[in-house]
Design a protein around this motif. Structure first.
Motif, PDB file in Angstrom:
ATOM      1  N   ASP A 236     -35.943  49.957 -57.508  1.00  0.00           N
ATOM      2  CA  ASP A 236     -35.252  50.575 -56.860  1.00  0.00           C
ATOM      3  C   ASP A 236     -33.423  50.302 -57.095  1.00  0.00           C
ATOM      4  OD1 ASP A 236     -32.941  50.016 -54.933  1.00  0.00           O
ATOM      5  OD2 ASP A 236     -34.114  48.640 -54.167  1.00  0.00           O
ATOM      6  N   GLN A 237     -33.134  51.118 -57.891  1.00  0.00           N
ATOM      7  CA  GLN A 237     -31.955  51.116 -58.844  1.00  0.00           C
ATOM      8  C   GLN A 237     -30.622  50.228 -58.154  1.00  0.00           C
ATOM      9  OE1 GLN A 237     -32.050  52.345 -61.774  1.00  0.00           O
ATOM     10  NE2 GLN A 237     -30.141  53.196 -62.421  1.00  0.00           N
ATOM     11  N   SER A 238     -30.818  50.005 -57.271  1.00  0.00           N
ATOM     12  CA  SER A 238     -29.769  48.909 -56.426  1.00  0.00           C
ATOM     13  C   SER A 238     -30.459  46.846 -56.527  1.00  0.00           C
ATOM     14  CB  SER A 238     -29.364  48.765 -54.892  1.00  0.00           C
ATOM     15  OG  SER A 238     -30.477  48.942 -53.706  1.00  0.00           O
ATOM     16  N   THR A 239     -31.621  46.894 -56.714  1.00  0.00           N
ATOM     17  CA  THR A 239     -32.431  45.628 -57.123  1.00  0.00           C
ATOM     18  C   THR A 239     -32.262  45.580 -57.957  1.00  0.00           C
ATOM     19  OG1 THR A 239     -33.968  46.410 -56.389  1.00  0.00           O
ATOM     20  CG2 THR A 239     -32.499  45.434 -54.505  1.00  0.00           C
ATOM     21  N   GLY A 240     -32.285  46.800 -58.820  1.00  0.00           N
ATOM     22  CA  GLY A 240     -33.797  46.248 -59.871  1.00  0.00           C
ATOM     23  C   GLY A 240     -34.913  45.997 -59.906  1.00  0.00           C
ATOM     24  N   VAL A 241     -35.793  46.234 -59.734  1.00  0.00           N
ATOM     25  CA  VAL A 241     -37.013  46.029 -58.820  1.00  0.00           C
ATOM     26  C   VAL A 241     -38.107  47.091 -59.330  1.00  0.00           C
ATOM     27  CG1 VAL A 241     -38.827  45.143 -57.215  1.00  0.00           C
ATOM     28  CG2 VAL A 241     -35.784  43.832 -56.937  1.00  0.00           C
ATOM     29  N   GLY A 242     -39.018  47.157 -60.168  1.00  0.00           N
ATOM     30  CA  GLY A 242     -39.914  47.683 -60.126  1.00  0.00           C
ATOM     31  C   GLY A 242     -40.726  47.589 -61.212  1.00  0.00           C
ATOM     32  N   THR A 243     -41.199  49.687 -61.135  1.00  0.00           N
ATOM     33  CA  THR A 243     -42.410  49.356 -62.385  1.00  0.00           C
ATOM     34  C   THR A 243     -42.500  50.328 -63.039  1.00  0.00           C
ATOM     35  OG1 THR A 243     -44.341  47.315 -60.992  1.00  0.00           O
ATOM     36  CG2 THR A 243     -45.164  49.199 -63.497  1.00  0.00           C
TER      37      THR A 243
END
Length: 138
Positions: free
Chosen positions: A55-62
């Motif tokens: 998720d580009q807006s929150t910076g959450v991911g793998t």
């Protein structure tokens, strides 16, 4: 032996490749290609296949990446593959994985094996290091 350097991403190109069958999740999966250029004890370039649920807006991911590197480590030239992945919660990196693909080295890097890592400084500088060994006599 450790070889360290910095790198810049010269190209990040999303692809149209989509998982099949399509499975809808809260974070969609995307695939891109990348070109990176390296300086320091690690000099050269890489071609990368990059897959992420992010998720580009929150910076959450793998992400999971496979790179084909061409250049030199501490003056030894050749090519090899390496794979890496990490998870981010937006403020940190966890579950990091980094390995040199066995039997992928050529030239003076034939027989290379080992691991490494990446970090991003507060100023945005991207760092990479390879903790590697070469076959005896190389």
């Amino acid at each position: 032996m450790r070889a360290s350097g910095t790198f810049t991403v010269k190209a990040f190109v999303p692809t149209e490749l989509q998982p099949n069958p399509a499975v809808s999740t809260a974070l969609p999966v995307g695939v891109a290609t990348m070109e990176k250029h390296f300086e320091g004890e690690v000099t050269g370039l890489s071609a990368t296949l990059f897959t992420a649920a992010f998720d580009q807006s929150t910076g959450v991911g793998t992400y999971v990446a496979m790179e084909s590197f061409e250049g030199s480590l501490r003056g030894k030239t050749g090519t090899f593959n390496f794979a890496h992945s990490a998870t981010t919660t937006g403020t940190d990196r966890t579950a990091e994985f980094f390995t040199i693909v066995p039997a992928s080295g050529t030239g003076e890097l034939a027989g290379i094996r080992g691991a490494g890592g990446m970090a991003v400084d507060a100023d945005g500088t991207h760092r990479i290091w390879f903790d590697h060994e070469l076959e005896t006599g190389r």
